[in-house]
Design an enzyme around this catalytic site. Structure first.
Site, PDB file in Angstrom:
ATOM      1  N   HIS A  59      45.809  80.894 -20.617  1.00 29.66           N
ATOM      2  CA  HIS A  59      45.050  82.148 -20.539  1.00 29.66           C
ATOM      3  C   HIS A  59      44.041  81.998 -19.399  1.00 29.66           C
ATOM      4  O   HIS A  59      44.030  80.971 -18.696  1.00 29.66           O
ATOM      5  CB  HIS A  59      44.376  82.441 -21.878  1.00 29.66           C
ATOM      6  CG  HIS A  59      43.611  81.282 -22.432  1.00 29.66           C
ATOM      7  ND1 HIS A  59      42.467  80.779 -21.846  1.00 29.66           N
ATOM      8  CD2 HIS A  59      43.849  80.476 -23.504  1.00 29.66           C
ATOM      9  CE1 HIS A  59      42.017  79.765 -22.533  1.00 29.66           C
ATOM     10  NE2 HIS A  59      42.848  79.534 -23.551  1.00 29.66           N
ATOM     11  N   HIS A  97      42.188  78.726 -18.877  1.00 32.26           N
ATOM     12  CA  HIS A  97      42.941  77.681 -18.158  1.00 32.26           C
ATOM     13  C   HIS A  97      42.990  77.990 -16.663  1.00 32.26           C
ATOM     14  O   HIS A  97      42.912  77.086 -15.821  1.00 32.26           O
ATOM     15  CB  HIS A  97      44.382  77.597 -18.680  1.00 32.26           C
ATOM     16  CG  HIS A  97      44.512  77.156 -20.105  1.00 32.26           C
ATOM     17  ND1 HIS A  97      44.973  77.980 -21.092  1.00 32.26           N
ATOM     18  CD2 HIS A  97      44.250  75.958 -20.690  1.00 32.26           C
ATOM     19  CE1 HIS A  97      44.994  77.315 -22.244  1.00 32.26           C
ATOM     20  NE2 HIS A  97      44.555  76.089 -22.027  1.00 32.26           N
ATOM     21  N   SER A 140      44.007  79.873 -26.894  1.00 29.84           N
ATOM     22  CA  SER A 140      45.431  80.155 -27.112  1.00 29.84           C
ATOM     23  C   SER A 140      45.670  80.667 -28.523  1.00 29.84           C
ATOM     24  O   SER A 140      46.670  81.317 -28.793  1.00 29.84           O
ATOM     25  CB  SER A 140      46.260  78.885 -26.880  1.00 29.84           C
ATOM     26  OG  SER A 140      45.970  78.362 -25.617  1.00 29.84           O
TER      27      SER A 140
END
Ligand code: PAF
Length: 253
Positions: A34, A37, A186
Site C-alpha cells: 500500500h 510501503h 495491509s
C-alpha cells in the site's frame, strides 16, 4: 523492468554482479503493498544505487493460524507498484528457501520483545527477527527501511543490527495515514464498511487523550477489544481488535 528472483542463491549472484561498491536499499515486506510501503520504496530509491524489495509472508511470526490464512496476497499489484517505483529486483522466496532448517535456529531478544505486542503474540518477534536476519544475510543491503507504524519491530531490528555488528543502516520512515488518520496497513482491507468507519478512532483516541487509561476507556466504550494502550517514554502504543482484525498504532506524546 523489475527482476523477480525466487532463490537466495540467485539473489546473491545478482548482488555480486552489480558490484559491491553499489549501495543497495532494501524494503522487506509481506506483500499486499500500500502507499505506506510505497513511501519506503521511494525513500530507498532516492538514497541508493539499487533497490530491492522482498515479498514473503513469514509464517513464523504469526501466532494465529487464521491470521496467516487470511493474509492478503496481491502479487500482480505488488509487481506493478515495484515497476512504477523503479525497484531493481524483487526477492520472492518460498518457505523452504527461507527455512531450510525448518526453523531449528532462531534469533531471540529477551527484554523489549516481551512487552506490548510481544506479550500478546508469543513468539512473534522471534519470527520477525529471524526472518529479517535471514533476509539481510541474503540481500546484503547498505540500508533497510522500516515504517514507524510497527515501532516495536523497528526498535528490535535496530537493536539486532547493532548487537550483531551488522554492516547496514536501519532507516525509520514516518507512518503513512489515510485522510481520516487511520494508519495504512495491509490488514485494513479486511475491515467491513462499518469497521472501516470506526477504525480511525484508534488514532484519535491515543493522540487526544490525557492518559493511556483514558484512551483505552474510550476505545472499549466504542466497541474495540483492547489488547493494550501503554505509554513508554515519549510514545503511546495501542493494539486493539475491530471484529477479527487486529490494528496497531503509536504516536509521540
Ligand atoms: O513488517 C513486516 O511486513 C514484516 O514483519 C517483515 C519486517 C517484512 C518481516 O516479515
Amino acid at each position: 523492468m523489475t527482476l523477480v528472483l525466487r532463490k537466495s542463491q540467485d539473489f546473491k549472484i545478482w548482488r555480486k554482479q552489480q558490484g559491491q561498491s553499489k549501495t543497495l536499499g532494501f524494503v522487506p515486506t509481506m506483500g499486499a503493498l500500500h502507499s505506506g510501503h510505497e513511501e519506503l520504496l521511494k525513500r530507498a530509491r532516492r538514497e541508493n544505487d539499487l533497490v530491492a524489495l522482498s515479498i514473503f509472508v513469514n509464517p513464523t511470526q504469526f501466532n494465529n493460524a487464521s491470521d496467516l490464512d487470511k493474509y492478503p496476497m496481491t502479487f500482480e499489484a505488488d509487481l506493478a507498484m515495484a515497476e512504477k517505483n523503479n525497484v531493481d529486483v524483487i526477492f520472492f522466496p518460498e518457505y523452504i528457501e527461507m527455512y531450510p532448517d525448518n526453523y531449528r535456529y532462531k534469533v531471540s531478544e529477551n527484554a523489549y520483545s516481551n512487552i506490548l505486542d510481544g506479550a500478546h503474540r508469543p513468539g512473534h518477534f522471534d519470527g520477525v527477527l529471524s526472518v529479517v536476519m535471514k533476509l539481510f544475510n541474503i540481500t546484503s543491503p547498505s540500508r533497510a527501511y522500516f515504517g514507524e507504524k510497527d515501532y516495536q519491530q523497528l526498535s528490535l531490528i535496530k537493536g539486532m543490527a547493532e548487537s550483531f555488528f551488522m554492516d547496514l543502516e536501519i532507516i525509520p520512515v514516518a507512518t503513512v495515514r489515510e485522510e481520516d488518520g487511520l494508519a495504512k496497513s495491509s490488514r485494513n482491507v479486511r475491515l467491513s464498511e462499518s469497521e472501516r468507519q470506526k477504525a480511525p478512532h484508534i488514532f484519535k483516541a491515543i493522540k487526544n487523550s490525557e492518559s493511556a487509561e483514558e484512551a483505552a476507556k474510550i476505545l472499549i466504550e466504542d466497541g474495540f477489544k483492547v489488547d493494550y494502550v501503554t505509554d513508554i517514554e515519549n510514545r503511546r502504543f495501542v493494539a486493539a481488535y475491530l471484529g477479527e482484525v487486529r490494528l496497531i498504532d503509536n504516536v509521540e506524546i
